[in-house]
Design a protein around this motif. Structure first.
Motif, PDB file in Angstrom:
ATOM      1  N   PRO A  32      -6.221  -3.981  30.289  1.00  0.00           N
ATOM      2  CA  PRO A  32      -6.914  -4.489  31.479  1.00  0.00           C
ATOM      3  C   PRO A  32      -6.539  -5.952  31.727  1.00  0.00           C
ATOM      4  O   PRO A  32      -6.313  -6.716  30.791  1.00  0.00           O
ATOM      5  N   PHE A  33      -6.484  -6.321  32.996  1.00  0.00           N
ATOM      6  CA  PHE A  33      -6.153  -7.698  33.344  1.00  0.00           C
ATOM      7  C   PHE A  33      -6.729  -8.041  34.708  1.00  0.00           C
ATOM      8  O   PHE A  33      -7.092  -7.173  35.491  1.00  0.00           O
ATOM      9  N   ALA A  34      -6.805  -9.337  34.967  1.00  0.00           N
ATOM     10  CA  ALA A  34      -7.067  -9.871  36.300  1.00  0.00           C
ATOM     11  C   ALA A  34      -6.001 -10.926  36.518  1.00  0.00           C
ATOM     12  O   ALA A  34      -5.443 -11.469  35.561  1.00  0.00           O
TER      13      ALA A  34
ATOM     14  N   ALA B 127     -11.741 -14.446  38.944  1.00  0.00           N
ATOM     15  CA  ALA B 127     -10.980 -13.567  38.060  1.00  0.00           C
ATOM     16  C   ALA B 127     -11.644 -13.477  36.683  1.00  0.00           C
ATOM     17  O   ALA B 127     -11.724 -12.391  36.099  1.00  0.00           O
ATOM     18  N   GLU B 128     -12.133 -14.593  36.169  1.00  0.00           N
ATOM     19  CA  GLU B 128     -12.844 -14.579  34.884  1.00  0.00           C
ATOM     20  C   GLU B 128     -14.117 -13.734  34.981  1.00  0.00           C
ATOM     21  O   GLU B 128     -14.425 -12.969  34.060  1.00  0.00           O
ATOM     22  N   ASP B 129     -14.844 -13.856  36.079  1.00  0.00           N
ATOM     23  CA  ASP B 129     -16.047 -13.036  36.286  1.00  0.00           C
ATOM     24  C   ASP B 129     -15.698 -11.550  36.314  1.00  0.00           C
ATOM     25  O   ASP B 129     -16.439 -10.717  35.781  1.00  0.00           O
ATOM     26  N   ARG B 130     -14.585 -11.201  36.954  1.00  0.00           N
ATOM     27  CA  ARG B 130     -14.153  -9.800  37.007  1.00  0.00           C
ATOM     28  C   ARG B 130     -13.847  -9.290  35.598  1.00  0.00           C
ATOM     29  O   ARG B 130     -14.169  -8.162  35.259  1.00  0.00           O
ATOM     30  N   MET B 131     -13.218 -10.125  34.782  1.00  0.00           N
ATOM     31  CA  MET B 131     -12.919  -9.736  33.404  1.00  0.00           C
ATOM     32  C   MET B 131     -14.217  -9.530  32.609  1.00  0.00           C
ATOM     33  O   MET B 131     -14.376  -8.530  31.919  1.00  0.00           O
ATOM     34  N   ARG B 132     -15.135 -10.487  32.745  1.00  0.00           N
ATOM     35  CA  ARG B 132     -16.407 -10.387  32.037  1.00  0.00           C
ATOM     36  C   ARG B 132     -17.183  -9.128  32.451  1.00  0.00           C
ATOM     37  O   ARG B 132     -17.788  -8.467  31.621  1.00  0.00           O
ATOM     38  N   ALA B 133     -17.139  -8.805  33.735  1.00  0.00           N
ATOM     39  CA  ALA B 133     -17.845  -7.627  34.234  1.00  0.00           C
ATOM     40  C   ALA B 133     -17.327  -6.342  33.599  1.00  0.00           C
ATOM     41  O   ALA B 133     -18.037  -5.344  33.557  1.00  0.00           O
ATOM     42  N   CYS B 134     -16.119  -6.401  33.098  1.00  0.00           N
ATOM     43  CA  CYS B 134     -15.507  -5.224  32.450  1.00  0.00           C
ATOM     44  C   CYS B 134     -15.597  -5.320  30.923  1.00  0.00           C
ATOM     45  O   CYS B 134     -14.960  -4.543  30.222  1.00  0.00           O
TER      46      CYS B 134
END
Length: 138
Positions: A40-42, A126-133
């Motif tokens: 997974p990545f952003a 992008a960091e928030d999207r990573m944290r959400a996953c």
């Protein structure tokens, strides 16, 4: 992924100093490489400013629009499966077709997108999207 959660920064792809056709090719190649890692990545995508006046036609060394569309179609399944978000950093005054592509989100890219003029805001998104996953940005 198993019980271990990766600590991973959103990837930053800087195409800001390139002509648009080359920038698009660089971004697609980088996204393909990220998807091929099968993690997974952003990503934060630093886009070039539009040229003054008319948009120049593609130079001989830049992939054609058809090639770029074909590449996007090939990598879209990987983006849908692995990309947690693409944050585009673009100037305010961009051509309508570029704005539409940036804002088309999952319909075009297969993953959530956002656009901003602020690289710090793009990185935070992008960091928030990573944290959400469940992936902790480093």
């Amino acid at each position: 992924m198993d019980g271990q959660r990766a600590v991973q920064e959103p990837r930053e792809i800087d195409a800001s100093g390139l002509p648009m056709e080359q920038a698009q090719a660089v971004i697609l190649d980088a996204l393909r490489a990220l998807a091929e890692r099968n993690e997974p990545f952003a990503a934060v995508l630093l886009m070039p400013a539009p040229p003054e006046g008319r948009t120049p036609t593609a130079s001989g060394d830049a992939p054609s629009a058809a090639d770029r569309i074909r590449t996007l179609k090939l990598i879209r399944p990987g983006l849908a499966a692995l990309c947690r978000g693409l944050a585009f950093v673009a100037p305010a005054h961009i051509p309508a077709e570029r704005a539409e592509a940036i804002h088309s989100g999952e319909r075009l890219w297969g993953c959530p997108t956002t656009a901003t003029q602020d690289v710090t805001a793009a990185r935070a998104w992008a960091e928030d999207r990573m944290r959400a996953c469940g992936i902790s940005p480093g």
